[in-house]
Structures are given as structure tokens and as C-alpha cells.
Design a protein around this motif. Structure first.
Motif, PDB file in Angstrom:
ATOM      1  N   THR A  77       0.832  -1.204   0.000  1.00  0.00           N
ATOM      2  CA  THR A  77       0.000   0.000   0.000  1.00  0.00           C
ATOM      3  C   THR A  77       0.865   1.252   0.000  1.00  0.00           C
ATOM      4  O   THR A  77       1.990   1.254   0.507  1.00  0.00           O
ATOM      5  N   ILE A  78       0.317   2.299  -0.580  1.00  0.00           N
ATOM      6  CA  ILE A  78       0.936   3.618  -0.581  1.00  0.00           C
ATOM      7  C   ILE A  78       0.027   4.546   0.213  1.00  0.00           C
ATOM      8  O   ILE A  78      -1.196   4.409   0.176  1.00  0.00           O
ATOM      9  N   THR A  79       0.609   5.481   0.943  1.00  0.00           N
ATOM     10  CA  THR A  79      -0.166   6.391   1.775  1.00  0.00           C
ATOM     11  C   THR A  79      -0.929   7.381   0.912  1.00  0.00           C
ATOM     12  O   THR A  79      -0.338   8.061   0.065  1.00  0.00           O
ATOM     13  N   PRO A  80      -2.246   7.478   1.102  1.00  0.00           N
ATOM     14  CA  PRO A  80      -3.022   8.461   0.326  1.00  0.00           C
ATOM     15  C   PRO A  80      -2.672   9.885   0.739  1.00  0.00           C
ATOM     16  O   PRO A  80      -2.250  10.133   1.876  1.00  0.00           O
ATOM     17  N   GLU A  81      -2.846  10.817  -0.180  1.00  0.00           N
ATOM     18  CA  GLU A  81      -2.515  12.217   0.057  1.00  0.00           C
ATOM     19  C   GLU A  81      -3.772  13.072   0.002  1.00  0.00           C
ATOM     20  O   GLU A  81      -4.599  12.911  -0.902  1.00  0.00           O
ATOM     21  N   PRO A  82      -3.944  13.989   0.944  1.00  0.00           N
ATOM     22  CA  PRO A  82      -5.107  14.891   0.883  1.00  0.00           C
ATOM     23  C   PRO A  82      -5.069  15.736  -0.375  1.00  0.00           C
ATOM     24  O   PRO A  82      -3.995  16.100  -0.862  1.00  0.00           O
ATOM     25  N   ARG A 120       8.156   8.333  -5.756  1.00  0.00           N
ATOM     26  CA  ARG A 120       8.868   8.271  -4.482  1.00  0.00           C
ATOM     27  C   ARG A 120       8.654   6.932  -3.793  1.00  0.00           C
ATOM     28  O   ARG A 120       9.577   6.387  -3.163  1.00  0.00           O
ATOM     29  N   TRP A 121       7.434   6.383  -3.915  1.00  0.00           N
ATOM     30  CA  TRP A 121       7.181   5.079  -3.298  1.00  0.00           C
ATOM     31  C   TRP A 121       8.094   4.020  -3.915  1.00  0.00           C
ATOM     32  O   TRP A 121       8.687   3.198  -3.191  1.00  0.00           O
ATOM     33  N   PHE A 122       8.219   4.016  -5.218  1.00  0.00           N
ATOM     34  CA  PHE A 122       9.077   3.033  -5.871  1.00  0.00           C
ATOM     35  C   PHE A 122      10.520   3.161  -5.399  1.00  0.00           C
ATOM     36  O   PHE A 122      11.176   2.156  -5.093  1.00  0.00           O
ATOM     37  N   LEU A 123      11.022   4.365  -5.315  1.00  0.00           N
ATOM     38  CA  LEU A 123      12.403   4.550  -4.892  1.00  0.00           C
ATOM     39  C   LEU A 123      12.605   4.136  -3.432  1.00  0.00           C
ATOM     40  O   LEU A 123      13.626   3.536  -3.087  1.00  0.00           O
ATOM     41  N   ARG A 124      11.632   4.435  -2.579  1.00  0.00           N
ATOM     42  CA  ARG A 124      11.731   4.040  -1.167  1.00  0.00           C
ATOM     43  C   ARG A 124      11.662   2.532  -0.997  1.00  0.00           C
ATOM     44  O   ARG A 124      12.158   1.988   0.001  1.00  0.00           O
TER      45      ARG A 124
END
Length: 291
Positions: A77-82, A120-124
Motif C-alpha cells: 500500500t501507498i499512503t493516500p494524500e489529501p 517516491r514510493w518506488f524509490l523508497r
């Protein structure tokens, strides 16, 4: 909310029974619809005047995620953004084949910021071969990997130039398909892959979503495809997800589920009625992480 596994299925013919459907474990990336709403309209399904229940959308998404896990798949999962209500539709933010990531570049400015969060998620998470596109490219919304070729849609969102870019970055052959019905603005609303593990991949599609020439291409490439009806397409039944045996479909796509059962597949029905208010279904919520 729970998914429905259809156990009242017609008996297959002897020929169909000989085609054993084998599921393969998958790895998916999903984003919870914490901020889901319909506050703008960028496709014919979206009506900002129609009420949206974010809590119900979250419950439906959670049920979909649990179905994948019950089937033995891994869900990241990836954190949703407002401020990004459509970030739940993770399929639009990346195409991953053999560990190579081609990111996305959205046509609608309302969704543009999603691409950077996924990059950014992929790189992290350890991906080092991550390329962001120069052409408009809405990722698995318009790119469908069959196991042998990448089917690439255009007509409403992804630019034709993105098809050549995908071939260079991902190193796989690309076949372009032209979408002509605005209700089916992404390829993944009109076609999905049933089996990507054999030399003869099998797909399901709705012909009316494609130009005459693209229909000819599909018939040539997939002469034994499952052909969906207008009713199948109208409930986003073509926005399905298959592991080679189990096929996750919207609850209303019972006719399509029956046709798939006759081919030896196991339909698994989920309720995505709230998410459909934004033009999304199971596949829209699901990016596959291959390799």
C-alpha cells in the motif's frame, strides 16, 4: 462487506474441463480511498452533483484488498494524500515489467501530482530502474501486459507517442489500440488479460470500445478471446483482475462471469459501486508489481 465466489456454475464441456486454469501469485500496489470524493469531472462517469460516501468507498476498497489476500496475493500500500481524491486508482500511476518501472504523466491537471508520490514510493521500496515519461501516459490505465506483448490504448488519455516510449523503456513489443467510446476512456475499462502465463495469452474485451481497425487487430491476436457484451461493459465489468484462474469482477457482471466460468475460470464478485462513481473498478484500484 465480502466478495462472492460463484459456486453455482454450469458444468464445463469435456474440452473446457481439459483446460486446467492455474492461478499464479501476484503482487499488487493499492492506495486506500481515504480522501475519495467526486469534486470534478474528467470522464463520463463522474458527476460532482451526485453524493459520494467516502466511508462506503473505503469499505469496498478494503473488501477488494482482502479478496486479493484471501487468494494468496501480496498487497503493498501507498499512503493516500489529501487533495488527491483519485489516488485510489493506483493502476494509473505506473507500469512495472521485470522490475522496470515506467511512471505516469496525467492528462488532467487534477491528477498530475499523483505521479510524483508513486515515483517516491518506488524509490523508497528498492526500485532503482524508475523512468518518468515525457509523453502523456496513464500507465496501466492504458497499458496492459499480456505476457508476450504490451497492449497500449490511446484516443482519450495516453498519447500515441507514449507507446514508443514504453517500448524503449520496458523493452517489450507494443501493439497500439484505438479507443473510440468516451465511456471507455482507458484501455482497462474495455479489455483485461485472463491468462498471461502461456504462449497464447487469453483476453476478454468489449469490441464496441475500439475502432474498426483495432477490432481487427484484436481478432487476429486473440482469436479465442472472451467477447463481452454492452451490459458487461456498462458496469465496468471489463475492469477485472485475473490471476489465471480467479477473476475479480464487479458484482453486476454476472453474465460475463458466467461466460468466464464456461472457460474454466472462477469468478469472484466484489461491490465497487461507490468507486464506480469516479469511473473506477477493481483493476483501476490495482497496480501489478511484476518482477
Amino acid at each position: 462487506m465480502s466478495a462472492t465466489f460463484d459456486t453455482q456454475l454450469p458444468l464445463p464441456t469435456a474440452e473446457q474441463a481439459s483446460q486446467v486454469r492455474v492461478p499464479t501469485r501476484r503482487r499488487y500496489l493499492m492506495c486506500a480511498p481515504q480522501y475519495f470524493t467526486v469534486e470534478y469531472s474528467i470522464n463520463p462517469w463522474m458527476d460532482p452533483e451526485q453524493p459520494v460516501d467516502t466511508g462506503l468507498a473505503l469499505a469496498q476498497w478494503t473488501a477488494l484488498k482482502e479478496v486479493y489476500q484471501q487468494l494468496g496475493h501480496t498487497v503493498e500500500t501507498i499512503t493516500p494524500e489529501p487533495g488527491l481524491p483519485d489516488m485510489v486508482f493506483a493502476a494509473n500511476s505506473g507500469t512495472v515489467i521485470d522490475g522496470v518501472v515506467l511512471g505516469s504523466r496525467f492528462r488532467a491537471e487534477q491528477r498530475a501530482a499523483e505521479a510524483e508520490h508513486f515515483r517516491r514510493w518506488f524509490l523508497r521500496n528498492g526500485y532503482r530502474d524508475v523512468v518518468m515519461p515525457t509523453s502523456i501516459n496513464e500507465a496501466e490505465g492504458d497499458f496492459t501486459w499480456t505476457g508476450t506483448v504490451l497492449l497500449a490504448g490511446t484516443g482519450f488519455r495516453t498519447d500515441p507517442g507514449a507507446h514508443a516510449e514504453a517500448q524503449e523503456v520496458l523493452g517489450v513489443p507494443v501493439v497500439s489500440l484505438n479507443l473510440v467510446d468516451p465511456r471507455y476512456y482507458h484501455l482497462d475499462t474495455a479489455l483485461f488479460v485472463l491468462d498471461d502465463q502461456s504462449d497464447r495469452p487469453q483476453v476478454c474485451y468489449f469490441p464496441g470500445a475500439f475502432s474498426a481497425g483495432s477490432q481487427k487487430v484484436l481478432r487476429r491476436l486473440f482469436p479465442d478471446a472472451v467477447i463481452a457484451t454492452e451490459a458487461d461493459a456498462a458496469c465496468l465489468g471489463l475492469n477485472g483482475v485475473s490471476d489465471g484462474h480467479n477473476v475479480v469482477l464487479p458484482l453486476e457482471a454476472t453474465a460475463l462471469g458466467g461466460a468466464l466460468a464456461e472457460r474454466g475460470y472462477q469468478p469472484v464478485y466484489v461491490d465497487i459501486s461507490e468507486l464506480r462513481k469516479s469511473g473506477g473498478g477493481p483493476k483501476c484500484c490495482t497496480m501489478e508489481l511484476r518482477g
